[in-house]
Design an enzyme around this catalytic site. Structure first.
Site, short mmCIF file in Angstrom:
data_model
loop_
_atom_site.label_atom_id
_atom_site.label_comp_id
_atom_site.label_asym_id
_atom_site.label_seq_id
_atom_site.Cartn_x
_atom_site.Cartn_y
_atom_site.Cartn_z
CG PHE A 125 -4.64 3.74 -7.69
CD1 PHE A 125 -5.22 4.63 -6.81
CD2 PHE A 125 -2.93 3.73 -7.28
CE1 PHE A 125 -4.86 5.25 -5.72
CE2 PHE A 125 -2.56 4.50 -6.38
CZ PHE A 125 -3.33 5.03 -5.59
CG ASP A 196 -4.01 -3.09 -8.48
OD1 ASP A 196 -4.46 -3.48 -7.19
OD2 ASP A 196 -3.51 -1.90 -8.89
CE1 TYR A 221 -1.27 1.15 1.05
CE2 TYR A 221 0.63 0.20 0.57
CZ TYR A 221 -0.14 0.96 0.07
OH TYR A 221 -0.38 1.32 -1.17
CE LYS A 222 -4.61 0.90 -0.89
NZ LYS A 222 -4.73 0.84 -2.37
NE ARG A 370 -10.98 6.13 -0.47
CZ ARG A 370 -9.55 5.97 -0.80
NH1 ARG A 370 -9.58 5.19 -1.71
NH2 ARG A 370 -8.48 6.23 -0.26
C1 LIG Z 1 -3.41 1.76 -3.15
C2 LIG Z 1 -3.36 1.39 -4.59
C3 LIG Z 1 -1.83 1.16 -5.18
C4 LIG Z 1 -0.82 1.45 -4.38
O1 LIG Z 1 0.26 1.06 -4.92
P1 LIG Z 1 1.88 1.16 -4.25
O2 LIG Z 1 2.76 1.08 -5.05
O3 LIG Z 1 1.63 0.03 -3.32
O4 LIG Z 1 1.91 2.33 -3.41
C5 LIG Z 1 -2.18 0.70 -6.18
N1 LIG Z 1 -3.06 0.29 -7.17
C6 LIG Z 1 -4.23 0.54 -6.49
C7 LIG Z 1 -5.72 0.15 -7.50
C8 LIG Z 1 -4.62 0.96 -5.25
O5 LIG Z 1 -5.64 1.05 -4.67
#
Ligand SMILES: *Cc1c(COP(=O)(O)O)cnc(C)c1O
Length: 411
Positions: A125, A196, A221-222, A370
Protein backbone atom coordinates in the site's frame (compact mmCIF):
# COMPACT_ATOMS: atom_id res chain seq x y z
CA UNK A 1 -25.56 -24.38 -13.80
CA UNK A 2 -25.44 -22.50 -10.50
CA UNK A 3 -28.65 -20.59 -9.76
CA UNK A 4 -29.94 -18.12 -7.18
CA UNK A 5 -31.66 -21.02 -5.44
CA UNK A 6 -28.27 -22.69 -5.03
CA UNK A 7 -27.00 -19.47 -3.44
CA UNK A 8 -29.93 -19.48 -1.04
CA UNK A 9 -29.14 -23.08 -0.13
CA UNK A 10 -25.52 -22.21 0.61
CA UNK A 11 -26.67 -19.39 2.88
CA UNK A 12 -29.02 -21.67 4.68
CA UNK A 13 -26.25 -24.16 5.41
CA UNK A 14 -23.75 -21.47 6.46
CA UNK A 15 -22.63 -21.65 10.11
CA UNK A 16 -22.03 -17.88 10.18
CA UNK A 17 -25.47 -16.89 8.88
CA UNK A 18 -26.76 -15.74 12.30
CA UNK A 19 -24.07 -13.04 12.43
CA UNK A 20 -25.70 -10.89 9.76
CA UNK A 21 -28.33 -9.85 12.32
CA UNK A 22 -25.59 -8.27 14.44
CA UNK A 23 -25.11 -5.60 11.76
CA UNK A 24 -27.18 -2.69 10.59
CA UNK A 25 -27.16 -3.09 6.80
CA UNK A 26 -29.19 -0.50 4.86
CA UNK A 27 -32.33 -1.94 3.31
CA UNK A 28 -31.86 -3.03 -0.29
CA UNK A 29 -28.11 -2.42 -0.32
CA UNK A 30 -25.56 -5.03 -1.35
CA UNK A 31 -22.50 -3.80 0.47
CA UNK A 32 -19.27 -5.18 -0.96
CA UNK A 33 -16.82 -2.68 0.47
CA UNK A 34 -16.23 -4.10 3.94
CA UNK A 35 -12.55 -4.28 3.04
CA UNK A 36 -12.51 -0.49 2.97
CA UNK A 37 -15.12 0.49 5.56
CA UNK A 38 -16.96 -2.25 7.45
CA UNK A 39 -20.68 -1.85 8.15
CA UNK A 40 -22.09 -0.70 11.47
CA UNK A 41 -22.52 -3.37 14.15
CA UNK A 42 -25.61 -2.73 16.31
CA UNK A 43 -23.41 -3.19 19.41
CA UNK A 44 -21.22 -0.26 18.32
CA UNK A 45 -24.23 2.01 17.86
CA UNK A 46 -25.47 1.24 21.39
CA UNK A 47 -22.01 1.74 22.87
CA UNK A 48 -21.44 5.09 21.14
CA UNK A 49 -24.79 6.35 22.35
CA UNK A 50 -23.93 5.32 25.92
CA UNK A 51 -20.46 6.81 25.66
CA UNK A 52 -21.74 10.15 24.48
CA UNK A 53 -24.82 10.44 26.69
CA UNK A 54 -23.62 8.91 29.94
CA UNK A 55 -19.84 8.70 29.92
CA UNK A 56 -19.09 12.03 28.29
CA UNK A 57 -22.42 13.71 29.02
CA UNK A 58 -22.79 12.80 32.69
CA UNK A 59 -19.75 11.15 34.20
CA UNK A 60 -17.13 13.22 32.37
CA UNK A 61 -13.58 12.86 33.70
CA UNK A 62 -14.59 10.19 36.22
CA UNK A 63 -15.26 7.91 33.23
CA UNK A 64 -11.54 7.13 33.01
CA UNK A 65 -12.09 4.85 35.98
CA UNK A 66 -15.81 4.40 36.11
CA UNK A 67 -16.06 3.25 32.48
CA UNK A 68 -12.57 1.87 32.00
CA UNK A 69 -11.39 4.39 29.42
CA UNK A 70 -7.80 3.87 30.50
CA UNK A 71 -7.80 0.17 29.64
CA UNK A 72 -9.49 0.42 26.24
CA UNK A 73 -6.35 0.25 24.04
CA UNK A 74 -5.21 -2.97 25.71
CA UNK A 75 -8.68 -4.45 26.07
CA UNK A 76 -9.49 -3.96 22.38
CA UNK A 77 -5.96 -5.12 21.56
CA UNK A 78 -6.51 -8.42 23.35
CA UNK A 79 -9.72 -9.02 21.40
CA UNK A 80 -7.85 -8.46 18.14
CA UNK A 81 -4.89 -10.59 19.26
CA UNK A 82 -6.99 -13.74 19.17
CA UNK A 83 -7.99 -13.05 15.55
CA UNK A 84 -4.48 -12.39 14.26
CA UNK A 85 -2.71 -15.29 15.95
CA UNK A 86 -1.13 -13.28 18.73
CA UNK A 87 -1.33 -13.68 22.49
CA UNK A 88 -3.01 -11.39 25.00
CA UNK A 89 -0.76 -8.51 25.98
CA UNK A 90 1.01 -8.30 22.63
CA UNK A 91 -1.40 -5.99 20.76
CA UNK A 92 -2.48 -2.45 21.53
CA UNK A 93 -4.98 -0.26 19.68
CA UNK A 94 -3.74 3.24 19.01
CA UNK A 95 -3.09 5.84 16.28
CA UNK A 96 -3.28 4.93 12.56
CA UNK A 97 -1.50 2.24 10.56
CA UNK A 98 0.81 4.83 9.05
CA UNK A 99 1.82 6.17 12.48
CA UNK A 100 2.18 2.69 13.97
CA UNK A 101 4.34 1.73 11.02
CA UNK A 102 6.57 4.72 11.68
CA UNK A 103 6.93 3.61 15.30
CA UNK A 104 7.80 -0.02 14.63
CA UNK A 105 9.94 0.77 11.60
CA UNK A 106 12.03 3.30 13.51
CA UNK A 107 12.35 0.86 16.42
CA UNK A 108 13.36 -1.98 14.10
CA UNK A 109 15.90 0.06 12.14
CA UNK A 110 17.57 1.08 15.41
CA UNK A 111 17.98 -2.61 16.30
CA UNK A 112 20.05 -3.30 13.20
CA UNK A 113 22.79 -0.67 13.13
CA UNK A 114 25.05 -0.92 10.10
CA UNK A 115 22.35 -2.26 7.79
CA UNK A 116 20.85 0.39 5.53
CA UNK A 117 18.14 -1.27 3.44
CA UNK A 118 14.42 -1.37 4.21
CA UNK A 119 12.90 -3.96 1.88
CA UNK A 120 9.35 -3.82 0.54
CA UNK A 121 7.45 -4.70 -2.60
CA UNK A 122 5.54 -2.91 -5.33
CA UNK A 123 2.26 -4.49 -4.23
CA UNK A 124 2.46 -2.73 -0.90
CA UNK A 125 0.00 0.00 0.00
CA UNK A 126 1.54 3.34 -1.01
CA UNK A 127 1.21 4.90 2.46
CA UNK A 128 3.54 2.23 3.85
CA UNK A 129 6.15 3.14 1.26
CA UNK A 130 5.71 6.86 2.00
CA UNK A 131 6.30 6.26 5.72
CA UNK A 132 9.53 4.39 4.95
CA UNK A 133 10.66 7.15 2.56
CA UNK A 134 9.89 9.77 5.19
CA UNK A 135 11.86 7.93 7.85
CA UNK A 136 14.84 7.45 5.51
CA UNK A 137 15.01 11.11 4.59
CA UNK A 138 14.63 12.14 8.24
CA UNK A 139 17.49 9.88 9.33
CA UNK A 140 19.67 11.21 6.49
CA UNK A 141 22.33 8.59 7.14
CA UNK A 142 22.16 6.49 4.00
CA UNK A 143 19.12 4.37 4.85
CA UNK A 144 17.19 3.52 1.74
CA UNK A 145 13.91 1.89 0.75
CA UNK A 146 14.34 -0.94 -1.76
CA UNK A 147 11.14 -1.91 -3.59
CA UNK A 148 11.07 -5.19 -5.51
CA UNK A 149 8.29 -7.11 -7.28
CA UNK A 150 6.16 -9.22 -4.93
CA UNK A 151 7.51 -12.50 -6.38
CA UNK A 152 11.07 -11.32 -5.75
CA UNK A 153 10.74 -10.58 -2.05
CA UNK A 154 12.03 -13.94 -0.85
CA UNK A 155 15.24 -13.76 -2.86
CA UNK A 156 15.74 -10.08 -2.13
CA UNK A 157 16.11 -10.74 1.61
CA UNK A 158 19.85 -10.39 2.03
CA UNK A 159 22.29 -9.48 4.77
CA UNK A 160 22.27 -5.76 3.97
CA UNK A 161 18.54 -5.54 4.81
CA UNK A 162 17.67 -4.28 8.28
CA UNK A 163 13.89 -4.60 8.03
CA UNK A 164 11.51 -6.42 5.70
CA UNK A 165 8.23 -4.48 5.52
CA UNK A 166 5.48 -6.37 3.74
CA UNK A 167 1.70 -6.33 3.49
CA UNK A 168 0.37 -9.86 3.73
CA UNK A 169 -2.71 -9.44 1.51
CA UNK A 170 -2.37 -7.23 -1.56
CA UNK A 171 -5.06 -4.51 -1.56
CA UNK A 172 -5.67 -5.00 -5.28
CA UNK A 173 -4.74 -8.53 -6.37
CA UNK A 174 -5.64 -10.17 -3.00
CA UNK A 175 -2.49 -12.29 -3.32
CA UNK A 176 -1.20 -13.41 0.07
CA UNK A 177 2.46 -13.63 0.81
CA UNK A 178 3.70 -16.78 2.50
CA UNK A 179 4.23 -15.38 6.00
CA UNK A 180 5.98 -18.45 7.29
CA UNK A 181 8.61 -18.70 4.57
CA UNK A 182 9.31 -14.98 4.33
CA UNK A 183 9.56 -14.53 8.10
CA UNK A 184 11.91 -17.52 8.38
CA UNK A 185 14.10 -16.19 5.57
CA UNK A 186 14.21 -12.74 7.18
CA UNK A 187 15.36 -14.22 10.47
CA UNK A 188 17.88 -16.48 8.76
CA UNK A 189 19.47 -13.36 7.24
CA UNK A 190 19.36 -11.47 10.53
CA UNK A 191 16.59 -9.05 9.49
CA UNK A 192 13.56 -7.95 11.44
CA UNK A 193 10.15 -8.19 9.83
CA UNK A 194 6.99 -6.07 9.92
CA UNK A 195 3.72 -7.46 8.57
CA UNK A 196 0.89 -5.13 7.56
CA UNK A 197 -2.39 -6.99 8.15
CA UNK A 198 -4.77 -4.27 6.86
CA UNK A 199 -6.52 -6.61 4.43
CA UNK A 200 -5.94 -9.71 6.56
CA UNK A 201 -7.28 -8.94 10.05
CA UNK A 202 -10.84 -10.27 10.20
CA UNK A 203 -10.50 -11.96 6.81
CA UNK A 204 -7.80 -14.62 7.01
CA UNK A 205 -6.59 -16.79 9.91
CA UNK A 206 -3.92 -15.13 12.02
CA UNK A 207 -0.48 -16.72 12.34
CA UNK A 208 1.76 -14.10 13.93
CA UNK A 209 3.08 -16.26 16.79
CA UNK A 210 3.09 -19.42 14.67
CA UNK A 211 5.49 -17.80 12.24
CA UNK A 212 7.32 -15.91 15.02
CA UNK A 213 6.74 -12.49 13.41
CA UNK A 214 8.52 -9.52 14.99
CA UNK A 215 6.00 -6.75 14.39
CA UNK A 216 2.59 -6.28 12.81
CA UNK A 217 0.23 -3.40 12.18
CA UNK A 218 -3.30 -3.23 10.86
CA UNK A 219 -6.42 -1.15 10.79
CA UNK A 220 -9.77 -1.72 12.43
CA UNK A 221 -12.19 0.12 10.15
CA UNK A 222 -12.01 -2.52 7.39
CA UNK A 223 -13.03 -6.12 8.20
CA UNK A 224 -13.15 -5.43 11.95
CA UNK A 225 -15.96 -2.86 11.57
CA UNK A 226 -14.64 -0.31 14.06
CA UNK A 227 -16.12 2.63 12.15
CA UNK A 228 -14.71 5.44 10.01
CA UNK A 229 -11.18 6.32 11.11
CA UNK A 230 -11.23 3.97 14.12
CA UNK A 231 -7.77 3.58 15.65
CA UNK A 232 -5.35 0.98 14.31
CA UNK A 233 -3.50 -1.83 16.08
CA UNK A 234 0.13 -2.71 16.55
CA UNK A 235 1.62 -6.06 17.56
CA UNK A 236 5.09 -6.53 19.00
CA UNK A 237 6.36 -10.03 19.70
CA UNK A 238 6.72 -10.41 23.50
CA UNK A 239 10.40 -11.34 23.11
CA UNK A 240 11.04 -7.83 21.67
CA UNK A 241 8.64 -5.63 23.62
CA UNK A 242 11.11 -4.48 26.26
CA UNK A 243 14.02 -4.35 23.81
CA UNK A 244 12.78 -1.64 21.46
CA UNK A 245 12.32 2.09 21.51
CA UNK A 246 10.27 3.79 18.78
CA UNK A 247 11.32 7.23 17.54
CA UNK A 248 7.86 8.48 18.41
CA UNK A 249 7.06 8.21 22.12
CA UNK A 250 4.69 10.05 24.43
CA UNK A 251 3.21 10.14 27.89
CA UNK A 252 0.81 7.20 27.47
CA UNK A 253 3.80 4.99 26.76
CA UNK A 254 5.67 6.24 29.84
CA UNK A 255 6.19 3.89 32.78
CA UNK A 256 4.33 6.39 34.99
CA UNK A 257 2.32 8.85 32.92
CA UNK A 258 0.79 10.52 35.93
CA UNK A 259 4.11 11.11 37.67
CA UNK A 260 4.65 13.82 35.04
CA UNK A 261 8.39 13.33 35.07
CA UNK A 262 10.54 15.37 32.71
CA UNK A 263 12.38 12.41 31.27
CA UNK A 264 10.94 9.58 29.27
CA UNK A 265 11.08 6.14 30.82
CA UNK A 266 9.42 3.50 28.64
CA UNK A 267 6.62 1.42 30.10
CA UNK A 268 7.16 -2.33 30.10
CA UNK A 269 5.50 -4.47 27.45
CA UNK A 270 3.24 -3.39 24.61
CA UNK A 271 2.17 -0.19 26.46
CA UNK A 272 5.25 1.64 25.23
CA UNK A 273 3.70 1.68 21.75
CA UNK A 274 1.10 4.15 23.02
CA UNK A 275 1.83 7.83 22.46
CA UNK A 276 -0.99 10.30 23.20
CA UNK A 277 -4.62 10.23 24.25
CA UNK A 278 -6.83 8.10 22.02
CA UNK A 279 -10.21 8.97 20.45
CA UNK A 280 -12.37 7.46 23.16
CA UNK A 281 -15.71 7.51 21.33
CA UNK A 282 -14.14 5.72 18.40
CA UNK A 283 -12.31 3.33 20.68
CA UNK A 284 -15.58 2.43 22.41
CA UNK A 285 -17.25 1.81 19.04
CA UNK A 286 -14.41 -0.52 18.09
CA UNK A 287 -14.40 -2.34 21.43
CA UNK A 288 -18.11 -3.07 21.04
CA UNK A 289 -17.70 -4.00 17.36
CA UNK A 290 -15.08 -6.57 18.34
CA UNK A 291 -17.55 -8.38 20.61
CA UNK A 292 -19.25 -9.66 17.46
CA UNK A 293 -16.11 -11.81 16.94
CA UNK A 294 -16.03 -13.31 20.45
CA UNK A 295 -17.38 -16.73 19.39
CA UNK A 296 -15.93 -16.75 15.89
CA UNK A 297 -13.15 -18.98 14.59
CA UNK A 298 -11.13 -17.38 11.80
CA UNK A 299 -10.87 -20.67 9.89
CA UNK A 300 -14.65 -20.59 9.40
CA UNK A 301 -14.53 -16.96 8.27
CA UNK A 302 -11.76 -17.72 5.82
CA UNK A 303 -13.47 -20.80 4.42
CA UNK A 304 -16.54 -18.71 3.59
CA UNK A 305 -14.42 -15.88 2.18
CA UNK A 306 -12.68 -18.25 -0.21
CA UNK A 307 -15.96 -19.75 -1.35
CA UNK A 308 -17.60 -16.37 -1.91
CA UNK A 309 -14.64 -15.03 -3.88
CA UNK A 310 -14.45 -18.14 -6.06
CA UNK A 311 -18.19 -18.02 -6.72
CA UNK A 312 -18.10 -14.33 -7.58
CA UNK A 313 -15.28 -14.81 -10.08
CA UNK A 314 -16.95 -17.85 -11.62
CA UNK A 315 -20.28 -16.04 -12.06
CA UNK A 316 -18.71 -12.78 -13.24
CA UNK A 317 -16.62 -14.56 -15.86
CA UNK A 318 -19.55 -16.66 -17.06
CA UNK A 319 -22.08 -13.84 -17.18
CA UNK A 320 -19.99 -10.73 -17.85
CA UNK A 321 -16.86 -12.07 -19.53
CA UNK A 322 -18.19 -11.25 -22.99
CA UNK A 323 -18.11 -7.56 -22.06
CA UNK A 324 -14.37 -7.67 -21.44
CA UNK A 325 -14.46 -8.07 -17.66
CA UNK A 326 -11.39 -9.96 -16.44
CA UNK A 327 -10.01 -10.97 -13.07
CA UNK A 328 -7.02 -9.02 -11.79
CA UNK A 329 -4.56 -11.00 -9.76
CA UNK A 330 -4.70 -14.22 -7.89
CA UNK A 331 -6.84 -17.14 -9.03
CA UNK A 332 -5.39 -19.24 -6.25
CA UNK A 333 -8.48 -19.28 -4.07
CA UNK A 334 -6.78 -21.33 -1.38
CA UNK A 335 -4.20 -18.58 -0.74
CA UNK A 336 -5.77 -15.18 -1.20
CA UNK A 337 -7.62 -12.51 0.72
CA UNK A 338 -11.32 -11.76 0.82
CA UNK A 339 -11.73 -9.29 -2.04
CA UNK A 340 -11.78 -9.49 -5.82
CA UNK A 341 -10.66 -6.93 -8.39
CA UNK A 342 -12.20 -7.06 -11.85
CA UNK A 343 -10.65 -5.08 -14.68
CA UNK A 344 -12.45 -3.21 -17.39
CA UNK A 345 -11.44 -0.15 -19.43
CA UNK A 346 -14.59 1.62 -18.15
CA UNK A 347 -14.19 0.37 -14.58
CA UNK A 348 -14.81 3.77 -13.00
CA UNK A 349 -18.09 4.47 -14.79
CA UNK A 350 -19.30 0.89 -14.32
CA UNK A 351 -18.65 1.11 -10.58
CA UNK A 352 -20.60 4.40 -10.43
CA UNK A 353 -23.48 2.71 -12.24
CA UNK A 354 -23.36 -0.17 -9.74
CA UNK A 355 -23.30 2.20 -6.77
CA UNK A 356 -26.31 4.09 -8.13
CA UNK A 357 -28.08 0.70 -8.15
CA UNK A 358 -27.08 0.07 -4.50
CA UNK A 359 -24.32 -2.45 -5.20
CA UNK A 360 -21.41 -0.87 -3.37
CA UNK A 361 -17.82 -1.65 -4.26
CA UNK A 362 -14.98 0.72 -5.05
CA UNK A 363 -12.64 1.72 -7.85
CA UNK A 364 -8.88 1.40 -7.78
CA UNK A 365 -6.78 3.10 -10.43
CA UNK A 366 -6.23 2.57 -13.25
CA UNK A 367 -8.97 0.16 -14.28
CA UNK A 368 -10.17 -1.94 -11.36
CA UNK A 369 -13.53 -2.53 -9.73
CA UNK A 370 -12.95 -3.91 -6.28
CA UNK A 371 -15.47 -6.01 -4.36
CA UNK A 372 -14.89 -7.06 -0.76
CA UNK A 373 -16.66 -10.04 0.78
CA UNK A 374 -17.13 -9.84 4.54
CA UNK A 375 -18.13 -13.34 5.65
CA UNK A 376 -19.90 -12.17 8.81
CA UNK A 377 -22.55 -10.19 6.96
CA UNK A 378 -22.28 -10.88 3.23
CA UNK A 379 -24.30 -13.78 1.90
CA UNK A 380 -23.97 -16.02 -1.15
CA UNK A 381 -27.15 -14.39 -2.41
CA UNK A 382 -25.34 -11.02 -2.21
CA UNK A 383 -22.73 -12.55 -4.51
CA UNK A 384 -25.34 -13.77 -6.94
CA UNK A 385 -27.35 -10.54 -6.93
CA UNK A 386 -24.28 -8.34 -7.34
CA UNK A 387 -23.21 -10.22 -10.46
CA UNK A 388 -26.75 -9.95 -11.84
CA UNK A 389 -26.72 -6.16 -11.38
CA UNK A 390 -23.28 -6.01 -12.98
CA UNK A 391 -24.52 -8.07 -15.91
CA UNK A 392 -27.53 -5.75 -16.32
CA UNK A 393 -25.31 -2.65 -16.29
CA UNK A 394 -23.02 -4.15 -18.93
CA UNK A 395 -25.73 -5.68 -21.15
CA UNK A 396 -27.65 -2.40 -21.21
CA UNK A 397 -24.56 -0.15 -21.47
CA UNK A 398 -26.06 1.66 -18.44
CA UNK A 399 -22.65 2.95 -17.33
CA UNK A 400 -22.27 5.04 -20.49
CA UNK A 401 -23.66 8.33 -19.20
CA UNK A 402 -21.93 11.60 -18.34
CA UNK A 403 -22.60 11.59 -14.57
CA UNK A 404 -20.78 8.27 -14.07
CA UNK A 405 -17.59 9.46 -15.74
CA UNK A 406 -16.81 12.34 -13.39
CA UNK A 407 -14.09 11.34 -10.95
CA UNK A 408 -14.66 12.04 -7.27
CA UNK A 409 -11.79 12.68 -4.83
CA UNK A 410 -12.35 9.49 -2.81
CA UNK A 411 -12.79 6.50 -5.09
C1 LIG B 1 -5.97 0.64 4.43
C2 LIG B 1 -4.50 0.44 4.51
C3 LIG B 1 -3.69 1.34 5.21
C4 LIG B 1 -4.29 2.59 5.81
O1 LIG B 1 -3.47 3.21 6.73
P1 LIG B 1 -4.03 4.35 7.69
O2 LIG B 1 -2.80 5.03 8.15
O3 LIG B 1 -4.75 3.67 8.83
O4 LIG B 1 -4.93 5.24 6.91
C5 LIG B 1 -2.34 1.05 5.34
N1 LIG B 1 -1.79 -0.06 4.78
C6 LIG B 1 -2.56 -0.93 4.06
C7 LIG B 1 -1.94 -2.15 3.47
C8 LIG B 1 -3.92 -0.69 3.89
O5 LIG B 1 -4.67 -1.52 3.17
Amino acid sequence: MFTRTDALRLDDACTLKHKRAAFSIPEGMIYLDGNSLGVLPASAMTRVKRTVEIEWGQDLITSWHKHGWGELPQKAGDKIARLIGAEAGSVVVTDTISINLFKVLSAAVAKRPGRKIILSDSGNFPSDLYVAQGLCSFMADGHELRVVEPEEVYNAITEDVCVVMITETDYRSARRHNMKEITAKAHEKGCLIIWDLAHSAGAVPGQLMDVNADFAIGCTYKYLNGGPGSPAFVFVNPRLQNEILPALVGWWGHAQPFAFEQNYVAAQGITRMQVGTWPTISMQALDAALDVWADIEMVDVYAKAQKMCALFVELAEARCGAHGVTLYGSRDFAHRGSHVCLRHTQAYAIMQALISRRVIGDFRAPDMMRFGFAPLYNSYVDVWDAVEVLRGVLDGGLWDVEEFRERKAVT
